[in-house]
Design an enzyme around this catalytic site. Structure first.
Site, PDB file in Angstrom:
ATOM      1  N   LYS A   1      -4.871   1.649  13.338  1.00  9.79           N
ATOM      2  CA  LYS A   1      -4.515   0.404  14.008  1.00  9.79           C
ATOM      3  C   LYS A   1      -4.499   0.511  15.527  1.00  9.79           C
ATOM      4  O   LYS A   1      -4.654  -0.493  16.227  1.00  9.79           O
ATOM      5  CB  LYS A   1      -3.163  -0.097  13.497  1.00  9.79           C
ATOM      6  CG  LYS A   1      -3.219  -0.532  12.036  1.00  9.79           C
ATOM      7  CD  LYS A   1      -1.908  -1.128  11.578  1.00  9.79           C
ATOM      8  CE  LYS A   1      -2.005  -1.571  10.119  1.00  9.79           C
ATOM      9  NZ  LYS A   1      -0.779  -2.249   9.659  1.00  9.79           N
TER      10      LYS A   1
ATOM     11  N   ASP B   1       0.259  -8.389  11.599  1.00 12.31           N
ATOM     12  CA  ASP B   1       1.320  -7.684  10.872  1.00 12.31           C
ATOM     13  C   ASP B   1       2.707  -8.210  11.201  1.00 12.31           C
ATOM     14  O   ASP B   1       3.543  -8.390  10.313  1.00 12.31           O
ATOM     15  CB  ASP B   1       1.267  -6.178  11.171  1.00 12.31           C
ATOM     16  CG  ASP B   1       0.230  -5.451  10.333  1.00 12.31           C
ATOM     17  OD1 ASP B   1      -0.079  -5.940   9.229  1.00 12.31           O
ATOM     18  OD2 ASP B   1      -0.262  -4.406  10.779  1.00 12.31           O
TER      19      ASP B   1
END
Length: 289
Positions: free
Chosen positions: A71, A107
């Site tokens: 990420k 997220d």
């Protein structure tokens, strides 16, 4: 719909990737909406990440989902970052705009919405967060922006510690939340923080894959009944931490499935321009209503 010469491919890039529920979630949604798109989970070794991202352009894929441990590592390989992703310093969704790859983060939105779905408020609360990497960073920042009062960030003294300290400084400088960094190696401090927290979130990845039997909290007395325990792991559906929390009589024990669903809703929109059939996905894939 049948796969043909016009089928679009979207994929998860992660390591490991075999545990992912994303293919089931997205492929059900594509079929439900009669969209000629398929989703695969691709287990990519860290050394092969640049090749994988180059393939997104070469195969003219609409985009990819990015999970641990990529990420943050994926950012230098992209052309642009959404302002929120740039602030957070992590990406979980990549969109291919005619060969220009833009990174987004959904997220944090998914985490906050999962708490709302469980009727767990963030405003005015104290949260202890373990792990400020690719998942923990957007969770921390979005929670602070949503009204969290106090945040205790615990992180190992490893390659991610600089980011954990950066997140704390960012929150203290740009939100009304008061954040403090602590080394995760300090078990006494960790125990004390849990005792005064209304929410404990584990974003370390313990409890899945080769670490399936591991947890940072193995003593139920470290937790208390008035708190919420949120494990970002979603496969398995019940982790070792969750079992400990249930033995402690914790009020709300949540896994990462709600976060997965809600971040997926946002990613689906970015890739396709369409709304995900949320109610149908929740019922069919996660067996909840």
């Amino acid at each position: 719909m049948k796969i043909d010469g016009h089928t679009n491919l979207i994929a998860l890039i992660a390591h490991p990737a075999g545990h992912s529920q994303s293919p089931a979630m997205y492929n059900f949604a594509f079929n439900h909406e009669q969209m000629n798109t398929r989703f695969l989970a691709l287990d990519v070794l860290p050394a092969d990440l640049p090749t994988a991202i180059a393939a997104v352009r070469a195969f003219k894929m609409p985009g990819v989902s990015v999970s641990m441990p990529f990420k943050q590592a994926v950012i230098p390989l992209l052309d642009r970052l959404d302002p929120t992703a740039k602030m957070i310093g992590a990406v979980n969704t990549v969109v291919n705009h005619d060969g220009v790859l833009t990174g987004y983060t959904t997220d944090g939105i998914g985490f906050v919405q999962a708490l709302r779905d469980a009727h767990v408020p963030l405003a005015g609360k104290t949260m202890t967060l373990a792990g400020a990497g690719g998942a923990g960073t957007p969770i921390a920042i979005q929670s602070a922006l949503t009204g969290l009062k106090t945040l205790n960030v615990f992180n190992l003294n490893d390659a991610t510690v600089a980011n954990a300290r950066r997140v704390v400084q960012l929150i203290n400088g740009q939100t009304d939340c008061h954040a403090t960094f602590y080394p995760l190696e300090n078990r006494d401090q960790f125990k004390q923080a849990l005792a005064i927290s209304g929410l404990y979130t584990d974003a370390t990845g313990l409890g899945m894959g080769k670490l399936i039997d591991q947890t940072l909290v193995d003593d139920p007395t470290w937790l208390h009944p008035e708190m919420t325990v949120f494990d970002t792991v979603y496969a398995p559906a019940e982790t070792q931490l969750m079992r400990v929390a249930k033995r402690a009589g914790v009020a709300h024990v949540l896994n990462g499935q709600g976060m997965l669903l809600n971040q997926g809703v946002a990613a689906f929109k970015l890739w396709t321009g369409h709304d995900m059939p949320v109610a149908a996905v929740r019922h069919e894939i996660f067996k909840t209503d």
